[in-house]
Design a protein around this motif. Sequence first.
Motif, PDB file in Angstrom:
ATOM      1  N   ILE A 133      43.995  40.795  46.020  1.00 17.42           N
ATOM      2  CA  ILE A 133      44.878  41.018  44.860  1.00 17.42           C
ATOM      3  C   ILE A 133      44.123  40.760  43.565  1.00 17.42           C
ATOM      4  O   ILE A 133      44.220  41.527  42.602  1.00 17.42           O
ATOM      5  N   ALA A 134      43.354  39.687  43.544  1.00 14.75           N
ATOM      6  CA  ALA A 134      42.575  39.365  42.340  1.00 14.75           C
ATOM      7  C   ALA A 134      41.524  40.428  42.080  1.00 14.75           C
ATOM      8  O   ALA A 134      41.300  40.834  40.931  1.00 14.75           O
ATOM      9  N   ASN A 135      40.873  40.909  43.126  1.00 19.92           N
ATOM     10  CA  ASN A 135      39.842  41.932  42.971  1.00 19.92           C
ATOM     11  C   ASN A 135      40.445  43.256  42.496  1.00 19.92           C
ATOM     12  O   ASN A 135      39.874  43.944  41.650  1.00 19.92           O
ATOM     13  N   GLN A 136      41.590  43.646  43.025  1.00 16.07           N
ATOM     14  CA  GLN A 136      42.258  44.872  42.593  1.00 16.07           C
ATOM     15  C   GLN A 136      42.741  44.775  41.149  1.00 16.07           C
ATOM     16  O   GLN A 136      42.837  45.778  40.448  1.00 16.07           O
ATOM     17  N   ALA A 137      43.042  43.563  40.697  1.00 16.87           N
ATOM     18  CA  ALA A 137      43.476  43.368  39.314  1.00 16.87           C
ATOM     19  C   ALA A 137      42.305  43.475  38.341  1.00 16.87           C
ATOM     20  O   ALA A 137      42.513  43.586  37.144  1.00 16.87           O
ATOM     21  N   GLY A 138      41.083  43.428  38.857  1.00 15.02           N
ATOM     22  CA  GLY A 138      39.911  43.540  37.994  1.00 15.02           C
ATOM     23  C   GLY A 138      39.180  42.231  37.787  1.00 15.02           C
ATOM     24  O   GLY A 138      38.278  42.143  36.963  1.00 15.02           O
ATOM     25  N   LEU A 139      39.546  41.207  38.526  1.00 14.71           N
ATOM     26  CA  LEU A 139      38.884  39.903  38.418  1.00 14.71           C
ATOM     27  C   LEU A 139      37.979  39.718  39.628  1.00 14.71           C
ATOM     28  O   LEU A 139      38.454  39.564  40.748  1.00 14.71           O
ATOM     29  N   SER A 140      36.689  39.759  39.400  1.00 15.76           N
ATOM     30  CA  SER A 140      35.749  39.665  40.517  1.00 15.76           C
ATOM     31  C   SER A 140      35.107  38.281  40.630  1.00 15.76           C
ATOM     32  O   SER A 140      34.415  38.011  41.606  1.00 15.76           O
TER      33      SER A 140
END
Length: 151
Positions: A133-140
């Motif tokens: 979810i964090a990665n899909q939101a743009g937070l890597s």
Amino acid sequence: MAFGRTALGSSSGSGGRATGAGGQRPLSDINVTPLVDVMLVLLVIFIITAPLLASSIRLDLPQTDAGKPNEEPRFVSLVVDAKGVVYLNDVPMDDAQLAARLKQAALENRDTEVQLRADTIVPYGKVVQLMGIANQAGLSRIGFVTEAPAR
């Protein structure tokens, strides 16, 4: 034979043991010559190394606000307790709310770090789901918060 004078000194009290054979007093001054020698050597070392510490090339560098070194790194705290409840910055929420809030944080600052803390009994699949979810939101940038074991 007269006992008044001997070859080493007189017996009148002025040339006894405390003052030495010739009537001289003991030397009570501090010899500062070694101290001055050390100080001069240190002075020479500092004179030689001081110009090397500063750059000899003079530049007039351009000024910009692009990279501010005093900016504090931004982060959000993502917590999963033993019951599986997800908290973002200590506010409980479901997966849809979490995705929306993480997208908003990514729009504000792409370098926002997600600090993930999960209870030891939380299933691995739940942790991976939250990372997705964090990665899909743009937070890597995701950091896992742990504790050192008790000794």
